[in-house]
Design an enzyme around this catalytic site. Structure first.
Site, PDB file in Angstrom:
ATOM      1  N   GLY A 166      11.106  -1.254   0.174  1.00  0.00           N
ATOM      2  CA  GLY A 166       9.778  -0.800   0.559  1.00  0.00           C
ATOM      3  C   GLY A 166       9.605  -0.916   2.052  1.00  0.00           C
ATOM      4  N   GLY A 167       8.351  -0.836   2.505  1.00  0.00           N
ATOM      5  CA  GLY A 167       8.089  -0.912   3.926  1.00  0.00           C
ATOM      6  C   GLY A 167       8.441  -2.255   4.525  1.00  0.00           C
ATOM      7  N   GLY A 184      11.088  -4.017   3.675  1.00  0.00           N
ATOM      8  CA  GLY A 184      12.522  -4.206   3.685  1.00  0.00           C
ATOM      9  C   GLY A 184      13.085  -4.038   2.289  1.00  0.00           C
ATOM     10  N   LYS A 233      13.892 -11.184  -0.854  1.00  0.00           N
ATOM     11  CA  LYS A 233      13.190 -10.139  -0.106  1.00  0.00           C
ATOM     12  C   LYS A 233      13.573 -10.291   1.361  1.00  0.00           C
ATOM     13  CE  LYS A 233       9.020  -9.124  -1.240  1.00  0.00           C
ATOM     14  NZ  LYS A 233       7.554  -9.139  -1.432  1.00  0.00           N
ATOM     15  N   ASP A 260      -3.409  -3.961  -2.918  1.00  0.00           N
ATOM     16  CA  ASP A 260      -2.366  -2.994  -3.285  1.00  0.00           C
ATOM     17  C   ASP A 260      -1.845  -3.305  -4.682  1.00  0.00           C
ATOM     18  OD1 ASP A 260      -0.887  -0.734  -2.875  1.00  0.00           O
ATOM     19  OD2 ASP A 260       0.790  -1.758  -1.929  1.00  0.00           O
TER      20      ASP A 260
END
Length: 461
Positions: free
Chosen positions: A143-144, A146, A162, A259
């Site tokens: 994702g944004g 990483g 992550k 989100d």
């Protein structure tokens, strides 16, 4: 004294209550009973004797000294208070300027808290070995923030690593302080932080591994979705509701996720849902405040209208996302998918049309049509529509949502018509008007995220 001791190099006066003496040399060897200022280096000239018809100079000097002492006794404290006030005002003004230019910490940390994070540090070599040096075969997603990699620690524990992007502008100390919060959030429906690695310009967050990945990988797959019978789906809905209630009302801080979506809810081996990517918003910088942001970052199909249009967010914007999530789980349809050229192409408008026509059960996931209890499905759709109402004040709190989900005797009010997002025109529409997706703070079109960046905001209670 001056009339009698004029031009004398030494003198003494003996009286009943007074013994006075002065000399040009030291003659008293005892300790002084009163400390006086040091004498002037030179003797002042002695004034001539005063006329007989005038007030003695001694009396006049004594009165002047008394007046001077009184004036000083009054003036000095006043001056001291004024100086203190001015200093405090200047300090406060400087603090406000610094606060305006630099975001305030949303919570405070202690030495013990930081030490608790230090205890979670994992060596970079260990994580490289666990992920086979971040091999592509172990990549779970990206994702944004990483990429995420699957790993196996020497203890045999499976982990998800992550790997934050190096373009993140956050410093190490700031990151450590934020991780203190994440480490303190402990709930069965939140993904647990296992460790942290901050070495060689790497920023790695280690979470517990979820074997069943995220909900979307199963729910929107025509074959895998059959694994989710009604029992598992209602378990997932209840678990998400409890996790969101903890973030909103029961944790040490109020966490507004901003989100919440199917890809941010993971499933363990027993299909217990765990909300992920909470408390990580400031990893990506930005100019968010507690109530309004000019940087609207979210995921298409889940953002509440007041957030997408005006940048206003609150717990009610999370509740809107939860309502969309419920409708997705029950119907098996994506919120941003287009299902009919005759419809507006938005799940919310599709559900509302069938709700008003009394044909909601026709929208249910085909795998549930024959096996799921229709009354419970209708109840979940009803609660979902209450959560996505256009006016945030009309949406229920998560505590109320949990009561409605767990009780069969609570009466539900009729939902009002929600605003529909038209994916083709980029507007929110209701009965009377259309709302273009532009920020009222900047006047520029709102750019919605097309990746999996979490934009959680931390708010202290």
């Amino acid at each position: 004294m001056p009339p009698y001791f004029s031009r004398s190099q030494g003198a003494r006066v003996f009286a009943m209550r007074c013994n006075y003496r002065y000399e040009l040399y030291s003659f008293f060897l005892g300790a002084p009973m009163l400390r006086l200022p040091a004498p002037a280096p030179a003797l002042a000239p002695v004034p001539p004797p005063a006329p007989a018809n005038m007030t003695p100079p001694a009396a006049t000097g004594e009165r002047r000294k008394n007046k001077t002492g009184i004036a000083l006794a009054i003036a000095l404290p006043v001056v001291a208070v004024l100086l203190t006030t001015v200093t405090v005002c200047l300090y406060c003004r400087r603090w406000r300027i610094r606060s305006a230019s630099k975001p305030e910490p949303l919570y405070s940390t202690t030495t013990t808290d930081v030490q608790s994070i230090d205890s979670l540090f994992i060596d970079l070599l260990t994580l490289r070995a666990a992920t086979d040096n971040f091999a592509e075969s172990n990549r779970l997603g990206e994702g944004g923030f990483g990429a995420v990699y699957k790993g196996l620690l020497p203890s045999g524990q499976e982990i998800a690593v992550k790997r934050l992007s190096r373009s993140s502008g956050q410093g190490i100390e700031e990151l450590k302080n934020e991780l203190v919060l994440v480490a303190k959030l402990q709930h069965k429906n939140l993904v647990r932080l296992v460790g942290v690695c901050l070495q060689e310009h790497e920023k790695l967050l280690v979470y517990e591994y979820m074997p069943n990945r995220s909900i979307d990988t199963i729910l929107f797959d025509s074959e895998k979705s059959k694994e989710l019978d009604w029992g598992k789906r209602i378990k997932i809905i209840n678990g998400i509701a409890r996790g969101l209630l903890y973030l909103h009302e029961d944790s040490q801080l109020r966490i507004i996720h901003r989100d919440l979506k199917t890809s941010n809810v993971l499933l363990d081996s027993d299909y217990t849902p765990k909300i992920s990517d909470f408390g990580m918003a400031r990893l990506f910088g930005g100019d968010q405040t507690r109530e309004v942001t000019s940087r609207v970052v979210g995921t298409y199909g889940y953002m509440a209208p007041e957030y997408a249009i005006r940048g206003h967010y609150s717990m009610k914007s999370d509740i809107f996302s939860f309502g969309i999530l419920m409708l997705e789980i029950v119907t098996g349809r994506r919120s941003s998918g287009s299902f009919s050229h005759d419809q507006s192409g938005d799940l919310l408008s599709l559900v509302w049309e069938h709700w008003t026509m009394g044909t909601v059960l026709q929208l249910m996931d085909p795998s549930l049509a024959r096996h799921g209890p229709g009354n419970q499905m209708l109840k979940c759709v009803h609660i979902g529509l209450l959560c996505v109402q256009d006016n945030p004040a009309n949406r229920p709190m998560m505590s109320t949502v949990n009561v409605m989900l767990s009780s069969n005797t609570v009466s539900l009010q009729a939902p009002s018509k929600p605003s529909f997002l038209n994916p083709n025109s980029g507007t929110y529409s209701d009965y009377s008007e259309s709302y273009p997706l532009t920020s009222q703070l900047t006047g520029r079109p709102v750019v919605m995220s097309v990746n999996d960046v979490s934009v959680t905001e931390l708010e202290p209670r």
